[in-house]
Design an enzyme around this catalytic site. Sequence first.
Site, PDB file in Angstrom:
ATOM      1  N   ASN A 121     -45.392  27.006  44.924  1.00  0.00           N
ATOM      2  CA  ASN A 121     -46.439  26.449  45.241  1.00  0.00           C
ATOM      3  C   ASN A 121     -46.988  27.001  46.929  1.00  0.00           C
ATOM      4  OD1 ASN A 121     -44.372  24.453  45.662  1.00  0.00           O
ATOM      5  ND2 ASN A 121     -45.860  23.676  47.015  1.00  0.00           N
ATOM      6  N   GLN A 149     -48.496  25.286  39.227  1.00  0.00           N
ATOM      7  CA  GLN A 149     -49.228  26.597  39.790  1.00  0.00           C
ATOM      8  C   GLN A 149     -49.540  27.461  38.781  1.00  0.00           C
ATOM      9  OE1 GLN A 149     -49.973  26.810  42.941  1.00  0.00           O
ATOM     10  NE2 GLN A 149     -49.379  24.898  43.315  1.00  0.00           N
ATOM     11  N   SER A 169     -51.357  20.233  35.561  1.00  0.00           N
ATOM     12  CA  SER A 169     -52.317  19.536  36.500  1.00  0.00           C
ATOM     13  C   SER A 169     -53.722  20.007  36.329  1.00  0.00           C
ATOM     14  CB  SER A 169     -51.800  19.280  38.003  1.00  0.00           C
ATOM     15  OG  SER A 169     -52.781  18.338  38.836  1.00  0.00           O
ATOM     16  N   ALA A 170     -54.562  19.498  36.401  1.00  0.00           N
ATOM     17  CA  ALA A 170     -55.883  19.947  36.163  1.00  0.00           C
ATOM     18  C   ALA A 170     -56.510  20.597  37.588  1.00  0.00           C
ATOM     19  CB  ALA A 170     -57.174  18.797  35.745  1.00  0.00           C
ATOM     20  N   HIS A 171     -56.079  20.362  38.655  1.00  0.00           N
ATOM     21  CA  HIS A 171     -56.939  20.480  39.843  1.00  0.00           C
ATOM     22  C   HIS A 171     -56.610  21.926  40.180  1.00  0.00           C
ATOM     23  CE1 HIS A 171     -53.372  19.011  41.924  1.00  0.00           C
ATOM     24  NE2 HIS A 171     -53.671  19.867  42.926  1.00  0.00           N
ATOM     25  N   THR A 207     -55.093   1.913  31.094  1.00  0.00           N
ATOM     26  CA  THR A 207     -56.271   2.625  30.350  1.00  0.00           C
ATOM     27  C   THR A 207     -56.634   3.884  30.686  1.00  0.00           C
ATOM     28  OG1 THR A 207     -56.983   0.372  30.361  1.00  0.00           O
ATOM     29  CG2 THR A 207     -58.555   2.158  30.080  1.00  0.00           C
ATOM     30  N   CYS A 284     -50.144  19.509  49.602  1.00  0.00           N
ATOM     31  CA  CYS A 284     -49.893  18.124  49.403  1.00  0.00           C
ATOM     32  C   CYS A 284     -49.551  17.531  50.798  1.00  0.00           C
ATOM     33  CB  CYS A 284     -49.147  17.812  48.378  1.00  0.00           C
ATOM     34  SG  CYS A 284     -49.539  18.309  46.569  1.00  0.00           S
TER      35      CYS A 284
END
Length: 342
Positions: A121, A149, A169-171, A207, A284
Amino acid sequence: MMAAMAVTGNASSVHGEGRAARQLAEEAREQVARAVGVIPPRVVFTSGGSEANNLALKGAPVGRLIVSAVEHPSVLEAARASGKPVDLLPVDGQGVADLAVLERLLAAGPRALVSLMRANNETGVIQPLAGAVRLAQAHGALVHSDAVQGLGKIPVNFGLLGVDLMTLSAHKLGGPVGAGALIVRDGVALAPLVHGGGQELRRRAGTENLMALAGFGAVAQARLPDAAALRGQLEAGLDGAMILGGAAPRLPNTLCFAHPGMNAETLLMAFDLEGIAVSSGSACSSGKVAKSHVLAAMGVAPEISTAAIRVSLGWDTTEDHITRFIAAWRNILRRHKARAAA
């Protein structure tokens, strides 16, 4: 994601609203599964890459962990918190994992989980995952890869990579934050981190966040533009800078550079004043500017690592953006030289 806001049911309920929510979640699961070449039941949705990494390292049915020294903090810290013995796998000066050491580590001790990222990353360096998988299989070990990545930028096919667990991961694709997944090979029994419900085939209770999952599914279908030419143009304009990990295969959109005598925190502020957002170390952790464990593992000298900046090209980066970045860099460099000469 806006359309998903209208779906108000709980995906675990049997009434019509619940079934509509379940359909939305399963469509997203199928889209993510298709992106990495697996069947939908192999996809365990999580709140992001960090949770998926924790689930893999803490939940894997192994007696010890072998983790590369350049992993994301969510892998390194999860390993330390797992209660299992942990060996660090060193890297060379370019940030590439040492497979000769891995072979020795695999031969010494009980069944292990090897965690080796698809690509770093901070530097973008692509790891020799295929070689690590061959060694692990020869010793009966499992392999986890943090592929956050890599997804959408380089090939990330679960079956072809041969790993047992893989984090997504989506972002990093331009999708929503707070949506991730752990891909789990059939037959790998995971101990869940989160208890209290039967969601995700009892592998992760809670949920579902339907809006984030809908966004994850949508963005997983699109491959990002190849940014290698733009990255090359940017590197060519970085007068006087060192490209860290530059001799290794890297992601097409990521580079880490440093200029001796400069300070990363000062550079971050200078670029920010130019309207350019960059990071130092892991994004992060960029609320603080601290020494990079990745560059330390590579043996980068402190005067270089404290000046290192990470640049990531986004899904919508253009040549005009690169030209603007280079102009900003040259302004910053000119001011730095003037101060040094004063």
